[in-house]
Design a protein around this motif. Structure first.
Motif, mmCIF file in Angstrom:
data_model
loop_
_atom_site.group_PDB
_atom_site.id
_atom_site.type_symbol
_atom_site.label_atom_id
_atom_site.label_comp_id
_atom_site.label_asym_id
_atom_site.label_seq_id
_atom_site.Cartn_x
_atom_site.Cartn_y
_atom_site.Cartn_z
ATOM 1 N N VAL A 133 -44.922 -102.017 58.976
ATOM 2 C CA VAL A 133 -44.121 -101.882 57.759
ATOM 3 C C VAL A 133 -44.575 -102.772 56.613
ATOM 4 C CG1 VAL A 133 -42.058 -101.120 59.000
ATOM 5 C CG2 VAL A 133 -42.385 -103.564 58.531
ATOM 6 N N ILE A 134 -45.359 -103.836 56.912
ATOM 7 C CA ILE A 134 -45.722 -104.782 55.862
ATOM 8 C C ILE A 134 -47.054 -105.433 56.191
ATOM 9 C CG2 ILE A 134 -44.471 -106.726 56.935
ATOM 10 C CD1 ILE A 134 -43.619 -107.509 54.009
ATOM 11 N N ALA A 135 -47.801 -105.781 55.138
ATOM 12 C CA ALA A 135 -49.093 -106.454 55.314
ATOM 13 C C ALA A 135 -49.319 -107.391 54.149
ATOM 14 C CB ALA A 135 -50.226 -105.434 55.406
ATOM 15 N N ILE A 136 -50.202 -108.361 54.348
ATOM 16 C CA ILE A 136 -50.518 -109.304 53.279
ATOM 17 C C ILE A 136 -51.236 -108.598 52.136
ATOM 18 C CG2 ILE A 136 -52.774 -109.998 54.193
ATOM 19 C CD1 ILE A 136 -52.059 -112.892 53.326
ATOM 20 N N ALA A 137 -50.964 -109.058 50.920
ATOM 21 C CA ALA A 137 -51.715 -108.611 49.745
ATOM 22 C C ALA A 137 -52.230 -109.848 49.030
ATOM 23 C CB ALA A 137 -50.839 -107.783 48.816
ATOM 24 N N ARG A 138 -53.539 -109.960 48.907
ATOM 25 C CA ARG A 138 -54.155 -111.085 48.209
ATOM 26 C C ARG A 138 -54.596 -110.714 46.803
ATOM 27 N NH1 ARG A 138 -56.023 -111.904 53.971
ATOM 28 N NH2 ARG A 138 -56.841 -109.817 53.574
ATOM 29 N N ASN A 139 -54.409 -109.461 46.447
ATOM 30 C CA ASN A 139 -54.759 -108.990 45.106
ATOM 31 C C ASN A 139 -54.136 -107.618 44.901
ATOM 32 O OD1 ASN A 139 -56.642 -107.048 46.311
ATOM 33 N ND2 ASN A 139 -57.937 -108.847 46.687
ATOM 34 N N ALA A 140 -54.299 -107.083 43.698
ATOM 35 C CA ALA A 140 -53.689 -105.794 43.385
ATOM 36 C C ALA A 140 -54.283 -104.670 44.219
ATOM 37 C CB ALA A 140 -53.857 -105.488 41.896
ATOM 38 N N GLY A 141 -55.586 -104.738 44.512
ATOM 39 C CA GLY A 141 -56.218 -103.700 45.322
ATOM 40 C C GLY A 141 -55.619 -103.626 46.715
ATOM 41 N N GLU A 142 -55.382 -104.775 47.338
ATOM 42 C CA GLU A 142 -54.775 -104.775 48.666
ATOM 43 C C GLU A 142 -53.335 -104.287 48.610
ATOM 44 O OE1 GLU A 142 -57.435 -108.237 50.854
ATOM 45 O OE2 GLU A 142 -55.292 -108.602 50.497
ATOM 46 N N LEU A 143 -52.623 -104.623 47.543
ATOM 47 C CA LEU A 143 -51.254 -104.106 47.394
ATOM 48 C C LEU A 143 -51.260 -102.591 47.332
ATOM 49 C CD1 LEU A 143 -48.445 -105.530 45.145
ATOM 50 C CD2 LEU A 143 -48.923 -103.085 45.137
ATOM 51 N N ARG A 144 -52.171 -102.040 46.542
ATOM 52 C CA ARG A 144 -52.238 -100.580 46.433
ATOM 53 C C ARG A 144 -52.634 -99.941 47.768
ATOM 54 N NH1 ARG A 144 -54.479 -101.669 41.197
ATOM 55 N NH2 ARG A 144 -53.047 -100.959 39.561
ATOM 56 N N ALA A 145 -53.548 -100.565 48.491
ATOM 57 C CA ALA A 145 -53.950 -100.034 49.796
ATOM 58 C C ALA A 145 -52.763 -100.046 50.757
ATOM 59 C CB ALA A 145 -55.108 -100.844 50.360
ATOM 60 N N ASN A 146 -51.976 -101.118 50.732
ATOM 61 C CA ASN A 146 -50.781 -101.176 51.575
ATOM 62 C C ASN A 146 -49.804 -100.076 51.193
ATOM 63 O OD1 ASN A 146 -51.804 -103.466 52.835
ATOM 64 N ND2 ASN A 146 -50.634 -104.893 51.582
ATOM 65 N N ARG A 147 -49.599 -99.897 49.896
ATOM 66 C CA ARG A 147 -48.670 -98.855 49.433
ATOM 67 C C ARG A 147 -49.147 -97.478 49.886
ATOM 68 N NH1 ARG A 147 -48.460 -98.185 43.119
ATOM 69 N NH2 ARG A 147 -50.554 -97.439 43.620
ATOM 70 N N ASP A 148 -50.443 -97.221 49.772
ATOM 71 C CA ASP A 148 -50.981 -95.923 50.182
ATOM 72 C C ASP A 148 -50.826 -95.692 51.679
ATOM 73 O OD1 ASP A 148 -51.654 -95.536 47.553
ATOM 74 O OD2 ASP A 148 -53.790 -95.951 47.819
ATOM 75 N N ALA A 149 -50.778 -96.805 52.442
ATOM 76 C CA ALA A 149 -50.590 -96.708 53.890
ATOM 77 C C ALA A 149 -49.114 -96.696 54.276
ATOM 78 C CB ALA A 149 -51.289 -97.881 54.576
ATOM 79 N N GLY A 150 -48.238 -96.662 53.282
ATOM 80 C CA GLY A 150 -46.802 -96.622 53.561
ATOM 81 C C GLY A 150 -46.213 -97.973 53.918
ATOM 82 N N LYS A 151 -46.890 -99.054 53.507
ATOM 83 C CA LYS A 151 -46.428 -100.401 53.851
ATOM 84 C C LYS A 151 -46.034 -101.194 52.608
ATOM 85 C CE LYS A 151 -49.566 -100.757 57.824
ATOM 86 N NZ LYS A 151 -50.595 -101.617 58.484
ATOM 87 N N MET A 152 -45.081 -102.110 52.796
ATOM 88 C CA MET A 152 -44.772 -103.103 51.782
ATOM 89 C C MET A 152 -45.827 -104.205 51.829
ATOM 90 S SD MET A 152 -40.633 -103.440 52.382
ATOM 91 C CE MET A 152 -40.841 -103.962 54.104
#
Length: 327
Positions: free
Chosen positions: A88-107
């Motif tokens: 359900v959730i993963a670390i984001a160290r930048n905007a690209g990782e945030l978008r990748a998490n969102r695309d994977a259905g994760k916060m």
């Protein structure tokens, strides 16, 4: 409406109240947990490692540990919870990782540090925190440290700015892609940061001082400068940062929206964001946890914010800052 919250103290609360389990999926101790984040439609939550003052140990009746052990403990809470609940959730160290998490259905979870005192005047410690995954740092809390001076009701302290190390460290943080956070910093420190930064910086959990005279809040001129530099101020939900009488215990969605409108008027819609300060505030909170964020969206609409403006406040402004200044 998805949202990004730039500040909570939930890791600290686990240290005080749930040291054995340290569970963040569903917690009876914290205002922020993954279940309620999902219910509130969170896109990302910034989780602070707040380096607590030494007297907090006695206050909470717990065994004191070194700052380094404390930081390692909260870092372990953060990493272990992301590993346990990676669906359900993963670390984001930048905007690209945030978008990748969102695309994977994760916060997303963004790691921050509140109070840079443990940097101890050494740039290698800034780099060490960056390598841990920290992507924003409050330069000070409420005491002088190697970076500079804190917010204060003493005008002399409030005028003091960054140390020479603090100036070098801010420049280095911008080079690394670690967000400079001026919440808790003195007014003099704010203007030193503004004079050094070439990329946006943030006030992760600060409101408008004209509406609520707490020294942690921003003056009109500071709001203007922050907006001109592409930075954001995160709306703090704490009563003492919302009310003209800072002793009033009430926090309402309407009050938060009033500060949002004021920030927009003084700094532009691009400088308004969310920084709840959940688990670091108390009082009669109308929005008491992560699940209640839609109440703020409704209050903003009642204040005349358009739907596109609500989206900017809720997540787009912070996402832009992450793109511009975090890597």
């Amino acid at each position: 409406m998805q949202y990004i919250d730039m500040h909570c103290d939930s890791l600290m609360t686990l240290f005080y109240e749930d040291r054995e389990r340290a569970e963040l999926f569903e917690s009876r101790y914290t205002a922020v947990d993954f279940r309620r984040m999902k219910e509130g439609n969170a896109l990302a939550q910034f989780f602070a490692i707040f380096v607590i003052p030494r007297d907090r140990y006695d206050m909470h009746g717990i065994q004191a540990v070194s700052d380094e052990e404390y930081i390692r403990t909260l870092y372990r809470y953060f990493c272990d919870n992301l590993e346990r609940h990676g669906d359900v959730i993963a670390i984001a160290r930048n905007a690209g990782e945030l978008r990748a998490n969102r695309d994977a259905g994760k916060m997303s979870a963004v790691l921050t540090v509140e109070d840079g005192r443990t940097v101890d005047g050494k740039l290698e410690n800034v780099k060490r925190y960056y390598d841990m995954g920290v992507r924003a740092m409050n330069l000070t809390w409420n005491a002088e440290n190697c970076f500079g001076f804190p917010n204060s009701r003493d005008p002399e302290i409030m005028e003091r700015g960054l140390t020479e190390f603090g100036k070098s460290a801010v420049e280095y943080m911008q080079e690394l892609g670690l967000l400079v956070d001026v919440s808790h910093l003195s007014d003099g420190g704010f203007y030193d940061v503004a004079g050094i930064c070439r990329k946006p910086f943030i006030a992760s959990h600060s409101n408008a001082r004209e509406l609520s005279p707490h020294p942690r809040n921003l003056t009109d001129e500071m709001i203007r400068v922050l907006g001109e530099m592409g930075g954001v101020a995160g709306l703090n939900f704490g009563p003492e940062f919302l009310n003209a009488d800072i002793n009033c215990p009430d926090s309402t969605a309407a009050l938060i929206a009033e500060h949002a409108a004021y920030l927009r008027d003084k700094g532009g819609i691009q400088c308004v964001a969310i920084g709840t300060d959940f688990d670091g505030i108390e009082g009669n909170l109308e929005i008491a946890d992560s699940a209640g964020m839609e109440l703020l969206a409704e209050a903003l609409r009642k204040r005349g914010f358009t739907e596109s403006e609500v989206e900017l406040v809720f997540y787009k402004n912070v996402l832009r800052v992450m793109e511009d200044a975090m890597r």
